[in-house]
Design an enzyme around this catalytic site. Sequence first.
Site, PDB file in Angstrom:
ATOM      1  N   ASP A 187       0.854  -1.062  -0.064  1.00 22.31           N
ATOM      2  CA  ASP A 187       0.015  -0.195   0.013  1.00 22.31           C
ATOM      3  C   ASP A 187       0.836   1.463   0.008  1.00 22.31           C
ATOM      4  OD1 ASP A 187      -2.140  -1.847   0.457  1.00 22.31           O
ATOM      5  OD2 ASP A 187      -2.607  -1.423   2.391  1.00 22.31           O
ATOM      6  N   HIS A 225      -5.854   9.427   0.814  1.00 21.01           N
ATOM      7  CA  HIS A 225      -5.639   8.346   2.081  1.00 21.01           C
ATOM      8  C   HIS A 225      -6.534   8.750   3.060  1.00 21.01           C
ATOM      9  CE1 HIS A 225      -3.418   5.757   4.542  1.00 21.01           C
ATOM     10  NE2 HIS A 225      -2.958   5.065   3.520  1.00 21.01           N
ATOM     11  N   HIS A 238       3.692  -2.285   3.122  1.00 20.53           N
ATOM     12  CA  HIS A 238       3.607  -0.790   2.546  1.00 20.53           C
ATOM     13  C   HIS A 238       5.028  -0.585   1.925  1.00 20.53           C
ATOM     14  CE1 HIS A 238       0.474  -1.142   5.777  1.00 20.53           C
ATOM     15  NE2 HIS A 238      -0.031  -0.054   5.188  1.00 20.53           N
TER      16      HIS A 238
END
Length: 197
Positions: free
Chosen positions: A4, A58, A148
């Site tokens: 991500d 986000h 991530h």
Amino acid sequence: MTFDDGPTQYTPAILRSLEAHHAVATFFVIGPHALLRPAVVRREQRDGDAIGDHTVTHPHLTAVSSARILSELDGAARDIASVTGHRPTLLRPPFGAYNLRVSTVARHAGLAVVMWSLDPRDWKRITPLVIEQRVINRVRPGDIVDLHDRYARIPRALPPILTDLAGRGYTFVTVPQLFTGSGGTQPGVVYHHGPRV
């Protein structure tokens, strides 16, 4: 494996590790980040990785209006499509924040909601070794691992994870590949893991 928040300056090192292990992954991309690093996104695409929607700014999608949710999803999808030529079909809600309203808007936007079943919490200030051990010790067939590509520790943690799991017979597939044998992903449906073997 899913990643991500990218692409970032650390994504190319992650791609090198995946390539070296003949592995593919799914990258949930923030729209403006794709515009900042289009060559990285195109490399993901060339490598056979899947590219999903991770919104424009986000936000916690459960805390904003339905109109804002749609704007976030559609804006990122347009940014990604401007780089890849294809709108994404997968959504990873930022912070994992989703509810019925989010999944309903995702359905209208043509996006399946992809969560995860293994979270090593790599966003905490932990070492690459801790991330590695959390994945290696907890993984099960069909898991969707949440990482991530915004942290320097991830490119260091990834090679031993890939080596260990490949040595134990695991194969690394994209989220769409994970669901190929069960009819694929469907817009608005929430997925936490693939089929358990």
